[in-house]
Design a protein around this motif. Structure first.
Motif, PDB file in Angstrom:
ATOM      1  N   ALA A   1     -85.558  39.392  -8.224  1.00 25.82           N
ATOM      2  CA  ALA A   1     -85.954  39.616  -6.844  1.00 25.82           C
ATOM      3  C   ALA A   1     -87.551  39.543  -6.869  1.00 25.82           C
ATOM      4  CB  ALA A   1     -85.385  40.982  -6.553  1.00 25.82           C
ATOM      5  N   PRO A   2     -88.439  40.180  -7.740  1.00 25.97           N
ATOM      6  CA  PRO A   2     -89.613  40.275  -7.956  1.00 25.97           C
ATOM      7  C   PRO A   2     -90.232  38.855  -7.929  1.00 25.97           C
ATOM      8  CG  PRO A   2     -88.950  41.781  -9.360  1.00 25.97           C
ATOM      9  CD  PRO A   2     -87.847  41.070  -8.911  1.00 25.97           C
ATOM     10  N   LEU A   3     -89.465  38.074  -8.793  1.00 22.50           N
ATOM     11  CA  LEU A   3     -89.993  36.612  -8.922  1.00 22.50           C
ATOM     12  C   LEU A   3     -89.630  35.718  -7.953  1.00 22.50           C
ATOM     13  CD1 LEU A   3     -88.452  35.797 -12.464  1.00 22.50           C
ATOM     14  CD2 LEU A   3     -90.871  36.683 -12.012  1.00 22.50           C
ATOM     15  N   SER A   4     -88.729  36.134  -7.028  1.00 21.30           N
ATOM     16  CA  SER A   4     -88.660  35.210  -5.776  1.00 21.30           C
ATOM     17  C   SER A   4     -89.865  35.130  -4.829  1.00 21.30           C
ATOM     18  CB  SER A   4     -87.487  35.771  -4.893  1.00 21.30           C
ATOM     19  OG  SER A   4     -87.799  37.095  -4.322  1.00 21.30           O
ATOM     20  N   SER A   5     -90.818  36.014  -5.039  1.00 20.43           N
ATOM     21  CA  SER A   5     -91.915  35.915  -4.055  1.00 20.43           C
ATOM     22  C   SER A   5     -92.773  34.809  -4.552  1.00 20.43           C
ATOM     23  CB  SER A   5     -92.876  37.023  -4.110  1.00 20.43           C
ATOM     24  OG  SER A   5     -93.177  37.524  -5.453  1.00 20.43           O
ATOM     25  N   ARG A   6     -92.969  34.575  -5.699  1.00 24.50           N
ATOM     26  CA  ARG A   6     -93.665  33.436  -6.352  1.00 24.50           C
ATOM     27  C   ARG A   6     -93.032  32.258  -6.027  1.00 24.50           C
ATOM     28  NH1 ARG A   6     -95.630  35.409 -12.607  1.00 24.50           N
ATOM     29  NH2 ARG A   6     -96.719  37.403 -11.839  1.00 24.50           N
ATOM     30  N   VAL A   7     -91.663  32.010  -6.116  1.00 28.10           N
ATOM     31  CA  VAL A   7     -90.980  30.947  -5.534  1.00 28.10           C
ATOM     32  C   VAL A   7     -91.113  30.586  -4.350  1.00 28.10           C
ATOM     33  CG1 VAL A   7     -88.596  29.672  -5.682  1.00 28.10           C
ATOM     34  CG2 VAL A   7     -89.347  31.147  -7.549  1.00 28.10           C
ATOM     35  N   THR A   8     -91.198  31.705  -3.355  1.00 29.35           N
ATOM     36  CA  THR A   8     -91.419  31.411  -2.157  1.00 29.35           C
ATOM     37  C   THR A   8     -92.636  30.767  -1.760  1.00 29.35           C
ATOM     38  OG1 THR A   8     -89.863  33.134  -1.487  1.00 29.35           O
ATOM     39  CG2 THR A   8     -91.485  32.488   0.107  1.00 29.35           C
ATOM     40  N   GLU A   9     -93.946  31.294  -2.420  1.00 24.74           N
ATOM     41  CA  GLU A   9     -95.273  30.815  -1.994  1.00 24.74           C
ATOM     42  C   GLU A   9     -95.365  29.321  -2.314  1.00 24.74           C
ATOM     43  OE1 GLU A   9     -97.984  32.183  -0.802  1.00 24.74           O
ATOM     44  OE2 GLU A   9     -96.468  33.786  -0.405  1.00 24.74           O
ATOM     45  N   ARG A  10     -94.305  28.966  -3.360  1.00 23.13           N
ATOM     46  CA  ARG A  10     -94.610  27.405  -3.813  1.00 23.13           C
ATOM     47  C   ARG A  10     -93.679  26.551  -2.823  1.00 23.13           C
ATOM     48  NH1 ARG A  10     -94.111  25.018  -9.910  1.00 23.13           N
ATOM     49  NH2 ARG A  10     -94.476  22.854  -9.379  1.00 23.13           N
ATOM     50  N   PHE A  11     -92.538  26.931  -2.567  1.00 19.98           N
ATOM     51  CA  PHE A  11     -91.437  26.163  -2.056  1.00 19.98           C
ATOM     52  C   PHE A  11     -91.195  26.537  -0.709  1.00 19.98           C
ATOM     53  CE2 PHE A  11     -90.648  26.058  -6.652  1.00 19.98           C
ATOM     54  CZ  PHE A  11     -90.663  24.432  -6.896  1.00 19.98           C
ATOM     55  N   THR A  12     -91.759  27.792   0.029  1.00 19.46           N
ATOM     56  CA  THR A  12     -91.276  28.012   1.362  1.00 19.46           C
ATOM     57  C   THR A  12     -90.088  29.149   1.117  1.00 19.46           C
ATOM     58  OG1 THR A  12     -89.764  26.823   2.208  1.00 19.46           O
ATOM     59  CG2 THR A  12     -92.103  26.032   2.490  1.00 19.46           C
ATOM     60  N   ALA A  13     -90.133  30.215   2.217  1.00 16.67           N
ATOM     61  CA  ALA A  13     -89.089  31.107   1.943  1.00 16.67           C
ATOM     62  C   ALA A  13     -87.796  30.615   2.321  1.00 16.67           C
ATOM     63  CB  ALA A  13     -89.093  32.391   2.990  1.00 16.67           C
ATOM     64  N   ARG A  14     -87.644  29.517   3.386  1.00 17.48           N
ATOM     65  CA  ARG A  14     -86.112  29.004   3.574  1.00 17.48           C
ATOM     66  C   ARG A  14     -85.741  28.436   2.546  1.00 17.48           C
ATOM     67  NH1 ARG A  14     -86.522  25.546   8.480  1.00 17.48           N
ATOM     68  NH2 ARG A  14     -87.874  23.885   7.133  1.00 17.48           N
ATOM     69  N   ARG A  15     -86.458  27.444   1.882  1.00 19.18           N
ATOM     70  CA  ARG A  15     -86.134  26.613   0.621  1.00 19.18           C
ATOM     71  C   ARG A  15     -85.682  27.600  -0.505  1.00 19.18           C
ATOM     72  NH1 ARG A  15     -90.840  22.992   1.946  1.00 19.18           N
ATOM     73  NH2 ARG A  15     -89.691  21.130   3.009  1.00 19.18           N
TER      74      ARG A  15
END
Length: 217
Positions: free
Chosen positions: A73-87
């Motif tokens: 869950a915490p790592l998802s924010s970093r992924v979101t910043e790179r790929f967008t939340a929808r992706r």
């Protein structure tokens, strides 16, 4: 559903409940909670009934799901910043479907230890996906107009936990058939529907925090 009304107008502005980010976030949250309910009930039943594991061993095995959720869950924010939340949301849903498909497949392996090891791996994948989708759907909700309305947020949470209850109920209906593919297959179908509801991919320039599920430009 009938909306309550006050002298000032609708108790819940209907536009908040039909806004795309609210709908997609609520559907994703409800679906992932339903999948969680299936995983945390059907898997221990299988481990105990078919493999003969005791409560302690079942608890240790299921810990893989909880730990993966907590870490992802915490790592998802970093992924979101790179790929967008929808992706990120759609990617998490794909991983969730794979994890749910892997759980009944693990049960078909030969050898007690092999089944347990594969089940742990499938639970870890499922838990990580649940953590990612939960966190990303929360971001989608918080960036929607509904974030400013307490009743809309309450409705979101009610539907989210309704998903958990539906998951429990589905296991009660499907598990007695002895068909694990059926038990986990219907949640996979729900995940696929939710993936489709998240909308088509937008240009890579889409800012993650501002355009969660569709392009607003």
């Amino acid at each position: 559903t009938q909306l309550g009304r006050t002298s000032a107008g609708p108790f819940v502005p209907p536009g908040l409940l039909t806004e795309r980010r609210f709908v997609a976030s609520t559907m994703a949250a409800g679906t992932v909670m339903g999948c969680l309910g299936v995983a945390i009930v059907a898997t221990p039943l299988h481990l105990g009934r078919d493999l003969g594991l005791g409560p302690g061993h079942i608890g240790i095995t299921m810990l893989a799901l909880a730990l993966a959720m907590t870490l992802a869950a915490p790592l998802s924010s970093r992924v979101t910043e790179r790929f967008t939340a929808r992706r990120t949301l759609r990617g998490g849903l794909v991983l969730l479907a794979l994890g749910l498909l892997a759980l009944p497949l693990a049960a078909t392996a030969s050898g007690h230890d092999t089944v347990v090891a594969l089940t742990v791996a499938a639970l870890a994948l499922t838990g990580a996906a649940i953590g990612v989708v939960q966190a990303t759907s929360a971001l989608g909700l918080m960036t929607s107009p509904a974030a400013a309305d307490g009743v809309a947020l309450g409705l979101h949470n009610m539907l989210r936990f309704t998903g958990l209850a539906v998951g429990y109920s589905w296991v009660a209906i499907a598990y007695p058939t002895g068909n694990l593919s059926l038990v986990y297959g219907v949640p996979v179908a729900a995940v696929a529907l939710t993936w489709a509801m998240a909308g088509p991919t937008t240009p890579s320039s889409e800012p993650s925090a501002e355009r969660v599920f569709h392009d607003h430009r």
